[in-house]
Design an enzyme around this catalytic site. Structure first.
Site, PDB file in Angstrom:
ATOM      1  N   HIS A  39      -1.523  -6.019  11.396  1.00 35.10           N
ATOM      2  CA  HIS A  39      -0.633  -6.669  10.449  1.00 35.10           C
ATOM      3  C   HIS A  39       0.796  -6.458  10.955  1.00 35.10           C
ATOM      4  O   HIS A  39       1.227  -5.331  11.111  1.00 35.10           O
ATOM      5  CB  HIS A  39      -0.831  -6.044   9.066  1.00 35.10           C
ATOM      6  CG  HIS A  39      -0.008  -6.676   8.011  1.00 35.10           C
ATOM      7  ND1 HIS A  39      -0.244  -7.953   7.570  1.00 35.10           N
ATOM      8  CD2 HIS A  39       1.056  -6.229   7.313  1.00 35.10           C
ATOM      9  CE1 HIS A  39       0.635  -8.258   6.645  1.00 35.10           C
ATOM     10  NE2 HIS A  39       1.444  -7.233   6.466  1.00 35.10           N
ATOM     11  N   ASP A  99       4.520  -7.295   9.929  1.00 33.03           N
ATOM     12  CA  ASP A  99       5.458  -7.860   8.962  1.00 33.03           C
ATOM     13  C   ASP A  99       6.539  -8.608   9.730  1.00 33.03           C
ATOM     14  O   ASP A  99       7.194  -8.038  10.606  1.00 33.03           O
ATOM     15  CB  ASP A  99       6.043  -6.748   8.092  1.00 33.03           C
ATOM     16  CG  ASP A  99       4.996  -6.208   7.118  1.00 33.03           C
ATOM     17  OD1 ASP A  99       4.251  -7.028   6.558  1.00 33.03           O
ATOM     18  OD2 ASP A  99       4.912  -4.979   6.932  1.00 33.03           O
ATOM     19  N   ASP A 159      -1.670  -8.630   2.632  1.00 35.02           N
ATOM     20  CA  ASP A 159      -0.664  -7.665   2.172  1.00 35.02           C
ATOM     21  C   ASP A 159       0.296  -8.234   1.139  1.00 35.02           C
ATOM     22  O   ASP A 159       1.291  -7.600   0.805  1.00 35.02           O
ATOM     23  CB  ASP A 159       0.126  -7.170   3.400  1.00 35.02           C
ATOM     24  CG  ASP A 159       1.015  -5.981   3.067  1.00 35.02           C
ATOM     25  OD1 ASP A 159       0.634  -5.187   2.185  1.00 35.02           O
ATOM     26  OD2 ASP A 159       2.093  -5.849   3.672  1.00 35.02           O
ATOM     27  N   HIS A 195       6.384 -12.177   3.160  1.00 38.31           N
ATOM     28  CA  HIS A 195       6.163 -11.313   1.994  1.00 38.31           C
ATOM     29  C   HIS A 195       6.962 -10.003   1.957  1.00 38.31           C
ATOM     30  O   HIS A 195       6.651  -9.133   1.125  1.00 38.31           O
ATOM     31  CB  HIS A 195       4.671 -11.042   1.805  1.00 38.31           C
ATOM     32  CG  HIS A 195       4.045 -10.218   2.886  1.00 38.31           C
ATOM     33  ND1 HIS A 195       3.234 -10.751   3.847  1.00 38.31           N
ATOM     34  CD2 HIS A 195       4.085  -8.892   3.153  1.00 38.31           C
ATOM     35  CE1 HIS A 195       2.815  -9.793   4.653  1.00 38.31           C
ATOM     36  NE2 HIS A 195       3.320  -8.658   4.268  1.00 38.31           N
TER      37      HIS A 195
HETATM   38 ZN   LIG Z   1       2.993  -6.776   5.101  1.00 39.94          ZN
END
Ligand SMILES: [Zn+2]
Length: 1061
Positions: free
Chosen positions: A269, A271, A381, A592
């Site tokens: 993941h 970000d 997430d 997000h």
């Molecule tokens: Zn995230």
């Protein structure tokens, strides 16, 4: 002495045997005598020199590899600690020869800088990411060769060191604002020989220890403990191969048929911005992706999935050579795009149209660049999931959804991990939450066992997903993890770990679909609900950009109908490129941790710039289209343009010079004039003032201001509270008015807002225990009482204000126009609070068990009570342009232009205005703000009162333009029948000149509508959100006007693809 031949440990003492085993492979205990000490039997220092890229954040983007290596590198040594400050980039050249005696061995380069880094070849290929330091998620070694050939030295590599850690640059706690002045120390740079046998034993011992630790007192656990203990004895005797055999024998005992299968999926993941800026993410992508290619060289079974087309696009743009290598692995089915979206966006705040564009541009990128189409929506997430997502997914051809975030709920454990998710229109998709409650597992035995134990759907589904690989800051699976997967593939006592693609996993789950439970409505995350409000400008600019892009696409479409598909080619191409870039900026900001406001300070000026550029691009497209639609020559007049599908009669502000005779007269200062104008649906008309059916008046009676326009009548007290609000001719007051108190509408309330930990994210339930009403007599706050600024006949404006603190002031204009059914509250705030939450509260005189909230292409009802723990947890919820609380034949709606946080409890409705969290950005929202909301009393239902239309109008004021007189009046599209909103008219993405129309049913009721298009249409086809045409729809065409009849089910989303003749 043990009895001869007995292999188990002498004492059945868990408290000595288990720690003994653990210490024997521990990196911190018994270091000098255990396996770790033997892992690298030989090492050699390397020559290192250094050069730093001038500049800080993102400066690396200005330099090519060739330019970097041509610089003057200066010698440095291990132990130097001058590599900084935060966000700078440091290049190291490392040079070494490998001793011939190491021939036949695995040779590695090892690095330590307590930061992120990457290994580059001397010819400029990024080879692998490095992550070193004390925060876990380590990747310290780069394997040069598994079998060194004597004489193949010397080696030269370049190390690109980023002066930040894997999770940013906080000096202490994870979410503390970054330290701008971090300096990093070079702790290791060496070439080593690896003992492969010892490496195998280390992994064997580690996994068997974990099995013992987890499974005891089961038989299989004791077997693990005795085996591992025996392995240690064997290793101490110098018999490594004996120890290895013991391990192999243990792992060879496979699972029985009933074992649950964990679909083991490697991922990382990343970000797109969070505790680091976008520019660092671009490098995180390259580090993570290159590391996975490196692992695939030695682990052919490895499959890696990566979401967010934006990250793939960054890889292509900044690392074209790496992207080419990845493409090969995509073809082989090893490197797999997932999710289908441009970024992993917020699941609540983006509009319905933004959701569609996320998929449209995500899938378009994957199709064009990789020939691949994602089959699932992947959003592990994100902070909660709108109830309209199933329909949005179906609209773009997806029926599989994955997340795990609801495992973060503070109150309720979600009852399913695999289930059928039904949205507000009845659409269902298959949803899965990996039962390990994580997307970044390390392949530990405990994680595998927890996955099965935690699984809420035992017996209903035989397979669950197990997502492994370092995440958040990127990284992904490591060699050690892949080794553990091999050992746990089929070992008695542990669920089966079977490497699968997401498609294989969902295929298995679909076979079990008939057994699964159904969940209807939103997937509300009982946490992070402060993110509907934090970083207010991110929300405000998103809403603005969404509407500006909508308008630009509509006017461009109208221009295409005028020029014809061929004549429009140039305009279309240039405009579509601009619009695509603009949308991509908006979509990136919907990531997000950006739009929710949970990122660090440096992200936000850049995000704001992206929004502004998108808005400017939309205005440019609008202006170019305007010249086609209206022409540019000839005598000019002022027109009003309405981009909504119904006629509008509203008060606008004209320039005085343009003001013509007629209508009611009301001058605005500085040469402007208010005027009431009428505009046809999706079209324009000269801004000719018309006489309003009523004028709006204001009167002061005993210190209360009575404002009346014949549509609504409001009473505003000196403190700005709306103490009475009625629909004209109806005597029911929408606000409560108990004797002796001053309850009412427009109460400005300040709460303490100190969450337990996640500052920018969370607002806790207990904040509701600390309300202070600011604009009430005796509040102790200094209120500037109401004065009349405008007194009609077209507009009344009252102004009041309150000083919240030495650093915060609030000023508000309460406005009512001659025709408006709502009272507008336009607020300006200077905000400088510390962990305070500002809301506006409406104490409605309404008895309703449910309130309605605008969401993407529909609305959602939520309980106003706290009967269940699920209702209780929804004390701060997300809604878009409006919320409404109604009895069957009357009620009140609150509209807004930029806010997303709401609460409906009992008879009270609150709209969240501003927060003031201090982590991870201690400057969040510390600035001036301007926003509007409106209070709309109504008779009938919200549908009968057309709340949806009023909210569209509130967010989409009429545009006033100076254009030639002769083309000033037209109407492109109109619709007969109620309940449908034509949200989008846009050119088809493929540049064919076709137009795509998107509409939805907004009243929760079946309806039939007739769409009238003032165009020469050659075909009307149903299409999906990816604009793939389906069946033909019948239509009539006469005199340049086409008509299409459509039947729509409640809240359904529809798209039409229209070819022009
Ligand atoms: Zn995230």
């Amino acid at each position: 002495m043990a009895d001869p031949g007995v292999q188990a440990s002498i004492h059945k003492n868990l408290h000595t045997t288990l720690p003994r085993i653990y210490n024997y492979y521990s990196a911190t205990r018994f270091k000098k005598v255990n396996l770790i000490d033997r892992l690298y039997p030989d090492s050699k220092a390397v020559e290192i020199s250094h050069w730093a890229i001038p500049g800080g954040v993102g400066a690396w983007q200005e330099w090519t590899f060739q330019e970097v290596v041509a610089q003057n590198f200066s010698p440095v040594t291990v132990g130097d600690s001058s590599f900084g400050p935060t966000w700078t980039t440091h290049w190291f050249k490392v040079h070494f020869t490998v001793p011939d005696e190491w021939a036949g061995s695995e040779v590695r380069f090892r690095w330590g800088s307590n930061s992120e880094a990457a290994v580059w070849s001397s010819d400029g290929r990024i080879l692998q990411g490095l992550s070193t330091g004390d925060e876990g998620s380590l990747r310290t070694d780069y394997t040069i060769t598994r079998n060194y050939v004597a004489g193949s030295s010397p080696f030269t590599y370049y190390i690109e060191m980023a002066a930040n850690k894997l999770l940013g640059a906080s000096p202490g706690d994870l979410i503390d604002p970054p330290d701008p002045n971090l300096f990093f120390k070079l702790t290791r740079a060496e070439v080593v020989r690896l003992d492969s046998q010892v490496y195998k034993l280390t992994r064997d011992l580690e996994v068997i220890y974990q099995l013992a630790d987890e499974l005891i007192p089961d038989q299989r656990g004791y077997q693990a403990m005795y085996t591992a203990n025996q392995m240690v004895n064997s290793i101490i005797k110098g018999d490594d191969s004996g120890a290895s055999d013991l391990a192999d024998q243990y792992f060879a005992k496979g699972n029985g048929g009933r074992a649950h299968t964990l679909a083991t999926i490697g991922n990382c993941h990343i970000d797109s911005a969070w505790l680091w800026p976008f520019s660092e993410t671009k490098r995180k992508v390259a580090r993570s992706f290159s590391s996975q290619l490196k692992i695939m060289e030695d682990y052919p079974e490895h499959i890696f999935v990566a979401s967010q087309a934006q990250q793939w696009a960054w890889c292509k743009q900044y690392y074209p050579e790496l992207f080419q290598r990845i493409k090969t692995k995509v073809t082989e089915g090893k490197f797999i795009p997932v999710g289908g979206t441009w970024v992993e966006m917020d699941g609540n705040i983006p509009s319905g149209e933004s959701f569609v564009r996320q998929f449209l541009h995500g899938q378009k990128f994957y199709q064009q660049e990789l020939g691949f189409t994602c089959k699932e929506f992947w959003l592990p997430d994100t902070f909660g999931y709108s109830a309209q997502i199933p329909a949005l997914m179906k609209h773009v051809g997806l029926e599989r959804f994955l997340t795990q975030k609801l495992s973060w709920n503070t109150v309720n454990k979600f009852p399913n991990h695999s289930f059928v998710w039904e949205g507000i229109d009845g659409t269902t998709v298959l949803a899965h939450f990996p039962p390990g409650d994580s997307y970044s597992m390390n392949v530990k035995v405990s994680e595998a066992l927890h996955s099965v134990k935690n699984l809420e759907d035992k017996g209903r589904a035989s397979t669950s997903a197990f997502l492994f690989g370092y995440g958040d800051g990127g990284g992904g699976p490591t060699q050690d993890m892949l080794e553990r997967v091999r050992r746990l593939a089929d070992t008695d006592g542990c669920p089966r770990l079977k490497i699968m693609t997401p498609d294989q996993f969902f295929g298995r789950l679909e076979a079990d679909k008939h057994n699964l439970c159904r969940w209807v409505g939103e997937l509300y995350l009982e946490r992070h609900n402060g993110t509907y409000t934090t970083q207010a400008d991110m929300k405000r600019l998103c809403r603005l950009a969404e509407f500006k892009l909508r308008d630009a696409e509509f006017l461009l479409s109208q221009a295409i109908t005028i020029l014809g598909p061929d004549g429009a080619k140039d305009l279309l191409q240039q405009s579509q490129e601009a619009l695509e870039e603009a949308w991509k900026k908006v979509m990136l900001n919907q990531f997000h941790d950006v739009i929710p406001g949970s990122g660090i300070e440096i992200i936000y000026p850049e995000a704001e710039r992206l929004y502004q550029e998108a808005i400017v691009a939309a205005l440019t497209v609008w202006n170019n289209a305007k010249d086609v639609v209206f022409g540019s020559d000839g005598e000019k007049t002022e027109v009003a343009v309405n981009t909504l599908q119904w006629p509008r009669t509203e008060v606008v502000k004209l320039t005085a010079a343009q003001h013509q005779e007629g209508g009611a007269d009301q001058r605005v200062k500085e040469g402007q004039q208010y005027a009431l104008v009428e505009v046809p649906p999706m079209g324009s008309a000269p801004a000719k003032p018309v006489t309003p059916p009523n004028t709006v008046t204001v009167e002061e009676v005993d210190g209360v201001f009575v404002v009346d326009n014949g549509v609504v009548r409001a009473e505003v007290n000196a403190w700005g509270q709306v103490i009475s609000l009625v629909v004209a001719g109806d005597d029911r007051d929408v606000f409560r008015r108990a004797d002796g108190t001053q309850l009412g509408g427009n109460q400005l309330v300040l709460y303490d807002d100190e969450p337990i930990y996640w500052d920018a994210w969370d607002v806790m339930d207990y904040h509701l225990e600390t309300p202070t009403v600011l604009n009430v007599e005796g509040s102790g706050y200094s209120v500037t009482p109401v004065t009349v600024v405008e007194s009609g006949p077209l507009l009344v404006k009252l102004r009041w204000g309150v000083t919240i603190s030495a650093s915060s002031t609030f000023t508000q204009d309460i406005e009512l126009s001659a025709t408006s059914p709502y009272l507008t509250c336009a607020s300006s705030v200077t905000w400088g609070e510390d962990r305070k939450f500002l809301k506006v509260l409406f104490d409605a005189n309404i008895h309703a068990r449910r309130a309605s909230f605008d969401v993407q292409f529909g609305h959602l009802e939520r309980a106003t009570h706290m009967n269940t723990s699920w209702d209780t947890a929804r004390y701060e919820v997300c809604g878009h342009k409006w919320a409404d609380i109604s009895e069957p034949d009357w009620g009140v709606a609150v509209l807004n232009d930029s806010k997303y946080g709401w609460m409906a409890r009992g008879h009270q409705l609150t709209l969240s205005l501003l927060r003031s969290p201090k982590a991870p950005d201690d400057t969040a929202d510390m600035k001036d703000h301007a926003f509007k909301y409106a209070i709309m009393p109504h008779t009938g239902t919200l549908q009968e009162a057309e709340v949806v239309r009023r909210a569209y109008e509130f967010n989409n004021p009429l545009s006033l333009l100076q254009v030639p007189i002769d083309k000033s009046e037209w109407s492109a599209v109109s619709m007969n029948g109620s309940g449908a909103v034509l949200h989008t008219i846009k050119p088809a993405e493929d540049g064919s000149g076709d137009l795509v129309l998107r509409l939805y049913e907004c009243n929760a009721a079946k309806t039939t509508v007739t769409l009238t298009l003032s165009w020469d249409v050659s075909s009307v086809k149903v299409c999906d959100g990816l604009e793939v045409a389906g069946e033909d729809l019948p239509f009539t065409q006469a005199d340049g006007v086409a008509s299409v009849r459509l039947s729509l089910a409640p809240f359904t989303i529809h798209a039409l693809r229209i070819s022009l003749s």
